[in-house]
Design a protein around this motif. Structure first.
Motif, PDB file in Angstrom:
ATOM      1  N   SER A  21      10.511  26.995 -48.545  1.00  0.00           N
ATOM      2  CA  SER A  21      11.507  26.838 -47.571  1.00  0.00           C
ATOM      3  C   SER A  21      10.958  25.730 -46.618  1.00  0.00           C
ATOM      4  N   CYS A  22      11.546  24.595 -46.322  1.00  0.00           N
ATOM      5  CA  CYS A  22      11.215  23.737 -45.099  1.00  0.00           C
ATOM      6  C   CYS A  22      11.325  24.308 -43.690  1.00  0.00           C
ATOM      7  N   VAL A  23      10.521  24.550 -42.789  1.00  0.00           N
ATOM      8  CA  VAL A  23      10.620  25.176 -41.621  1.00  0.00           C
ATOM      9  C   VAL A  23      10.314  24.023 -40.386  1.00  0.00           C
ATOM     10  N   SER A  24      11.219  23.738 -39.482  1.00  0.00           N
ATOM     11  CA  SER A  24      11.167  22.653 -38.512  1.00  0.00           C
ATOM     12  C   SER A  24       9.990  23.040 -37.596  1.00  0.00           C
ATOM     13  N   PRO A  25       9.185  22.196 -37.122  1.00  0.00           N
ATOM     14  CA  PRO A  25       8.019  22.699 -36.072  1.00  0.00           C
ATOM     15  C   PRO A  25       8.766  23.316 -34.960  1.00  0.00           C
ATOM     16  N   GLU A  26       9.907  22.704 -34.529  1.00  0.00           N
ATOM     17  CA  GLU A  26      10.555  23.099 -33.231  1.00  0.00           C
ATOM     18  C   GLU A  26      11.107  24.387 -33.453  1.00  0.00           C
ATOM     19  N   LYS A  27      11.076  25.070 -34.615  1.00  0.00           N
ATOM     20  CA  LYS A  27      11.577  26.547 -34.614  1.00  0.00           C
ATOM     21  C   LYS A  27      10.344  27.503 -34.446  1.00  0.00           C
ATOM     22  N   VAL A  28       9.018  26.939 -34.783  1.00  0.00           N
ATOM     23  CA  VAL A  28       7.999  27.774 -34.573  1.00  0.00           C
ATOM     24  C   VAL A  28       6.983  27.691 -33.412  1.00  0.00           C
ATOM     25  N   ILE A  29       6.904  26.415 -32.967  1.00  0.00           N
ATOM     26  CA  ILE A  29       5.978  26.364 -31.789  1.00  0.00           C
ATOM     27  C   ILE A  29       6.700  26.801 -30.380  1.00  0.00           C
ATOM     28  N   TYR A  30       5.718  27.240 -29.585  1.00  0.00           N
ATOM     29  CA  TYR A  30       5.958  27.872 -28.228  1.00  0.00           C
ATOM     30  C   TYR A  30       5.840  26.774 -27.369  1.00  0.00           C
ATOM     31  N   PHE A  31       6.665  26.869 -26.239  1.00  0.00           N
ATOM     32  CA  PHE A  31       6.700  26.042 -25.037  1.00  0.00           C
ATOM     33  C   PHE A  31       6.363  24.647 -25.258  1.00  0.00           C
ATOM     34  N   GLN A  32       7.331  23.990 -25.974  1.00  0.00           N
ATOM     35  CA  GLN A  32       7.366  22.831 -26.351  1.00  0.00           C
ATOM     36  C   GLN A  32       7.872  21.784 -25.077  1.00  0.00           C
ATOM     37  N   ILE A 194      16.578  34.445 -24.260  1.00  0.00           N
ATOM     38  CA  ILE A 194      15.299  33.948 -23.828  1.00  0.00           C
ATOM     39  C   ILE A 194      14.712  33.038 -25.002  1.00  0.00           C
ATOM     40  N   ASP A 195      14.511  31.699 -24.750  1.00  0.00           N
ATOM     41  CA  ASP A 195      13.910  30.769 -25.756  1.00  0.00           C
ATOM     42  C   ASP A 195      12.512  30.393 -25.459  1.00  0.00           C
ATOM     43  N   LEU A 196      11.603  30.982 -26.449  1.00  0.00           N
ATOM     44  CA  LEU A 196      10.259  30.878 -26.178  1.00  0.00           C
ATOM     45  C   LEU A 196       9.882  29.542 -26.511  1.00  0.00           C
ATOM     46  N   THR A 197      10.379  28.549 -27.134  1.00  0.00           N
ATOM     47  CA  THR A 197      10.112  27.293 -27.583  1.00  0.00           C
ATOM     48  C   THR A 197      10.129  26.431 -26.506  1.00  0.00           C
ATOM     49  N   ARG A 198      10.774  26.957 -25.242  1.00  0.00           N
ATOM     50  CA  ARG A 198      10.837  25.773 -23.840  1.00  0.00           C
ATOM     51  C   ARG A 198       9.883  26.111 -22.845  1.00  0.00           C
ATOM     52  N   LYS A 199       9.305  25.341 -22.229  1.00  0.00           N
ATOM     53  CA  LYS A 199       8.415  25.367 -21.300  1.00  0.00           C
ATOM     54  C   LYS A 199       9.278  25.854 -19.992  1.00  0.00           C
TER      55      LYS A 199
END
Length: 252
Positions: A21-32, A194-199
Motif C-alpha cells: 500500500s502507498c503511504v504518504s510521507p506526510e503521514k509518517v514524517i515528524y515535525f514537518q 496531539i499531531d506529531l507531524t507539526r512543528k
C-alpha cells in the motif's frame, strides 16, 4: 500461458495487492513544515502543578541544624539510618506540616511550595533551606510504540518527544497525527489531541508532560486490519491456495 505460469502470476499479483500500500510521507514524517519555529518562553518555563495524591519529600535545614530537626519527620525517631517520611496530598489538596499545620498545596509547583515554606519557617529558623522533591513523577505510553509501559522520571521536566523516545519510538503502523494525551487536572480528566507531524507542537502547552500523564498512540487502518492475521493465517493460506487453483483451471 501455461497453468504453472498462470498460478505464479496470479499468486504474485494477489499477494502484492494485499501486502503493498502507498503511504504518504506526510503521514509518517515528524515535525514537518520548513518555517522556523520560535519557542514560547511560557513553554520553556513550564512546571507541573501538584495534584491530588502526589507524594513529596520535603527536607528542611538551616544554619543551626539542630533547630531544623522538628521540621523533618522520620520513620522512626532516635534510630540509626532514619528514613524521612513522605508527604501525601490528601483529597482536600492538603498536607500536614510540622509547625505549619494543615497546609493547602494543590495547584502549586514544587518551586512555589519551596518558596512559600521557606517564608513560613523564617520565624523559627535562621536562614532556612527547604528542598522539595516530587517522588511519584511517572508517565505512561501506550499503543503503537515499540516498548509500551510506565516510566519513572527522575526530574520534573520531560517532553512528549522524550516520552515517546523512552518507549522506543512509534511503530510504522502508528497514526502520527492522532496521538492522545490524557491528563488529570484538579480531579478532572482531559483528553488532548496531539499531531506529531507539526512543528508547532514545540509551542504547545502540552509539549512538557505532567506527572501521571498517559500518551496513547492509535494504530492505522493497516495495523487494525492485520490484527487478526496471526490467528487466521492457516485459513488465509488455504483460501489463497484454493483461489489460485480455481483461477488456474479457469484460465486453462
Amino acid at each position: 500461458m501455461n497453468i504453472l505460469n498462470s498460478k505464479t502470476f496470479f499468486a504474485i499479483a494477489l499477494l502484492a495487492s494485499i501486502s503493498t500500500s502507498c503511504v504518504s510521507p506526510e503521514k509518517v514524517i515528524y515535525f514537518q513544515n520548513d518555517k522556523n519555529v520560535v519557542v514560547d518562553d511560557n513553554v520553556i518555563n513550564f512546571q507541573p502543578k501538584l495534584q491530588y495524591g502526589d507524594i513529596l519529600s520535603i527536607n528542611v535545614t538551616s544554619l543551626t541544624p539542630e533547630a531544623a530537626v522538628p521540621f523533618n519527620v522520620f520513620e522512626a525517631q532516635g534510630t540509626i539510618n532514619q528514613r524521612p517520611l513522605p508527604y501525601i496530598m490528601n483529597i482536600d489538596g492538603e498536607i500536614n506540616f510540622p509547625g505549619v499545620g494543615t497546609y493547602k498545596i494543590l495547584g502549586m509547583t514544587t518551586k512555589e511550595l519551596t518558596d512559600d515554606l521557606t517564608l513560613r519557617l523564617e520565624p523559627f529558623l535562621k536562614d532556612p533551606i527547604v528542598n522539595v522533591r516530587l517522588e511519584n513523577f511517572k508517565i505512561t505510553v501506550m499503543g503503537e510504540v515499540r516498548s509500551p509501559g510506565s516510566y519513572t522520571i527522575q526530574n520534573e521536566r520531560v517532553t512528549i518527544v522524550e516520552a515517546i523516545g523512552l518507549a522506543g519510538d512509534l511503530n510504522i503502523q502508528a497514526k502520527r497525527k492522532e496521538v492522545t494525551l490524557i491528563r488529570e487536572q484538579e480531579g478532572k480528566r482531559i483528553f488532548v489531541p496531539i499531531d506529531l507531524t507539526r512543528k508547532d507542537l514545540f509551542n504547545s502547552p502540552y509539549f512538557y508532560l505532567a506527572q501521571n500523564d498517559v500518551i496513547y498512540v492509535e494504530p492505522n487502518k493497516a495495523r487494525i486490519n492485520s490484527s487478526g492475521v496471526g490467528t487466521n493465517t492457516a485459513v488465509i493460506i488455504s483460501s489463497l491456495t484454493l483461489l489460485v487453483s480455481v483461477t488456474a483451471i479457469i484460465l486453462r
